[in-house]
Design an enzyme around this catalytic site. Structure first.
Site, short mmCIF file in Angstrom:
data_model
loop_
_atom_site.label_atom_id
_atom_site.label_comp_id
_atom_site.label_asym_id
_atom_site.label_seq_id
_atom_site.Cartn_x
_atom_site.Cartn_y
_atom_site.Cartn_z
N GLU A 167 -41.72 80.91 59.21
CA GLU A 167 -41.73 81.57 57.86
C GLU A 167 -40.45 82.47 58.02
O GLU A 167 -40.26 83.87 57.62
CB GLU A 167 -42.90 82.67 57.68
CG GLU A 167 -44.31 82.08 57.76
CD GLU A 167 -45.52 82.96 57.43
OE1 GLU A 167 -45.05 84.32 57.21
OE2 GLU A 167 -46.35 82.55 57.12
N GLU A 365 -50.93 77.40 59.61
CA GLU A 365 -51.79 78.42 59.35
C GLU A 365 -52.62 78.56 58.01
O GLU A 365 -52.06 78.01 57.12
CB GLU A 365 -50.76 79.97 59.37
CG GLU A 365 -50.10 80.18 60.67
CD GLU A 365 -49.13 81.67 60.30
OE1 GLU A 365 -49.28 82.08 59.70
OE2 GLU A 365 -48.36 81.71 61.23
C1 GAL Z 1 -48.29 85.01 58.31
C2 GAL Z 1 -47.60 85.36 59.59
C3 GAL Z 1 -48.33 85.59 60.54
C4 GAL Z 1 -49.64 86.46 60.41
C5 GAL Z 1 -50.21 86.12 59.26
C6 GAL Z 1 -51.45 86.78 58.83
O1 GAL Z 1 -47.62 85.28 57.12
O2 GAL Z 1 -46.87 84.19 60.00
O3 GAL Z 1 -47.46 86.32 61.71
O4 GAL Z 1 -49.31 88.00 60.46
O5 GAL Z 1 -49.32 86.00 58.03
O6 GAL Z 1 -51.07 88.19 58.08
#
Ligand code: GAL
Length: 466
Positions: A167, A365
């Site tokens: 990201e 994710e």
């Molecule tokens: C994403 C990030 C993670 C984690 C997740 C949940 O954007 O890649 O590091 O924090 O959000 O908050």
């Protein structure tokens, strides 16, 4: 009864990052990064004043954690290497204790049959590098390339999937526009320079990887957030297009296609905010695109045309071009304040198929953060997080549909294996398949969703009422 069975060899697992899980932030030779530094100076900015030293203690407990991952259906796991643990000053001397630590983790994962996916940068700029300007300074781009090559040399034989960054737009937004990451700058033009150098850094690392003859694939992890306009009105649609340019295409186009969208260049030109570039950059960015794309998806972005003129003296922001739109009746995760829109994951995948050459991709994710989950404990102390199981199922159905329609999506990794430290939110919202009890020396306990995930991995899919 509907069954959702995935292609053979589908990647099931979870993702995490060094700063959010390792703890041990000030021992065994680790250098400071921006999180250690910011927390030391302004602990009040972090939820309950919990800092990066007090995260889930993966540094200590990785062996047991990896065993548990195996037990819970993982065949893959994404971690990140901490740049400041490996090279404490960001450049120069390598910390041998860090080499040992990452070697042990990789060996352990491989021994139990979990494929490590390794990311090189997850929001954690070494302080020494930030002190000379972070991503604003091209010297940091060079240092990042050296750090990456060091990782390829040290660990390359054990890894076949590398990622340059996670990201990369987040440090731009959070660190240079919205005051959520150090260095807490609010300055659009500087934000653009930071974004540009991150993209260049990724391309340079890919170049080093290819030219160095390392084996495996290299990609990037992007948070792709589809923009949905309120209506078909041209002004709403234009708002959606611009939000998409800023927040998705800004990184997606150069990473996958090797070029920036013309419309975006024009907007930056009009705002007198084009970044400083050098002659060979364009060629490097166009030639060294990613082999594989990780997609992080949590929530959609709903927008509408602006209601009011922005204040003429307010700092310029992407929101100059659109307003956020709270669609009536949208489904919310009330514990986090984020909308849940499962079909968004399908829309992203179809977009990747139609407009990005159907590049090999995976969901890197997806997950649900919930505050105060202890209230859902049963008599045995197991968190009954059925809402999370529903969240995964709802998204997986759409991933399955995308596969049916020919999208080249190879896996699904959730955020995250065990509750971890979410930057300024610290341990406020919990995302894990496994809970971490901070009061009891970070004791782990599998949640209901963890057992569900085990069955998911073992059956290579799920049926509606399981
Ligand atoms: C994403 C990030 C993670 C984690 C997740 C949940 O954007 O890649 O590091 O924090 O959000 O908050």
């Amino acid at each position: 009864m509907s069954e959702y069975i995935f292609p053979k060899g589908f990647w099931w697992g979870s993702a995490t990052s060094a700063t959010q899980t390792e703890g041990a932030a000030d021992i065994d030779g680790k250098g400071e990064n921006i999180w250690d530094h910011w927390y030391r100076n302004e602990p009040n900015r972090f939820f309950n004043q919990i800092g990066p030293n007090d995260t889930s203690q993966f540094y200590k407990g990785y062996k047991d954690d990896i065993c548990l991952m195996k037990k819970l259906g993982h065949n893959s796991f994404r971690l990140s290497i901490s740049w400041s643990r490996l090279i404490p000053a960001g450049t120069g001397r390598v910390n041998e204790k860090a080499v040992d630590f990452y070697n042990h983790i990789l060996d352990e994962l491989i021994a139990v049959g979990i494929e490590p996916f390794v990311n090189l940068y997850h929001f954690d700029m070494p302080l020494a590098m930030q002190n000379i300007g972070g991503w604003e300074n091209r010297e940091v781009v060079e240092a990042f390339e050296k750090y990456a090559t060091t990782c390829f040399d040290l660990f390359g034989e054990k890894i076949s999937k590398w990622f340059t960054q996670n990201e990369p737009i987040v440090p731009v937004e959070a660190g240079y526009l919205y005051d959520m990451h150090y260095p807490n700058v609010v300055d659009f033009k500087r934000a653009i320079q930071v974004g540009y150098h991150s993209i260049l850094a990724s391309a340079k690392v890919i170049k080093a990887f290819k030219e160095g003859g390392y084996t495996g694939k290299i990609g990037i992890i992007l948070n792709v957030t589809p923009s949905y306009p309120r209506s078909e009105h041209p002004a709403d649609k234009q708002a959606g297009r611009i939000a998409d340019l800023f927040f998705n295409r800004s990184f997606l186009d150069p990473s996958v296609k090797g070029s920036f969208p013309q419309e975006m260049i024009q907007i930056l030109r009009d705002m007198d905010s084009l970044p400083y570039t050098e002659r060979l950059d364009k060629e490097i960015i166009s030639k060294y695109t990613v082999d594989i794309l990780g997609i992080n998806y949590y929530q959609p972005r709903r927008v509408k045309a602006k209601e009011y003129m922005p204040h003429p003296d307010a700092p310029f922001m992407p929101e100059h071009f659109f307003d956020y739109y709270d669609m009536p009746g949208r489904k919310m995760n009330p514990y986090r304040g984020w909308e849940i829109y499962e079909k968004g994951i399908y829309d992203i995948l179809i977009n990747i198929k139609s407009n990005y050459g159907n590049i090999e991709c995976f969901i890197s994710e997806n997950g649900m953060g919930v505050e105060n989950e202890e209230r859902f404990k049963n008599e045995e102390g197991i968190i009954q997080d059925d809402y999370r199981i529903d969240f995964f199922k709802g998204h997986l159905k759409w991933v399955h549909e995308a596969i049916n329609e020919g999208v080249n999506v190879k896996g699904y990794q959730v955020w995250t294996f065990m509750d971890n430290w979410s930057w300024m939110n610290a341990y406020k919202n919990r995302y894990g398949l496994v809970s971490v009890d901070l009061e009891k020396d970070a004791e782990r306990k599998v949640k209901k969703s963890g057992w569900w995930f085990k069955a998911l991995g073992e059956n290579n899919g799920f049926s509606e009422n399981e």
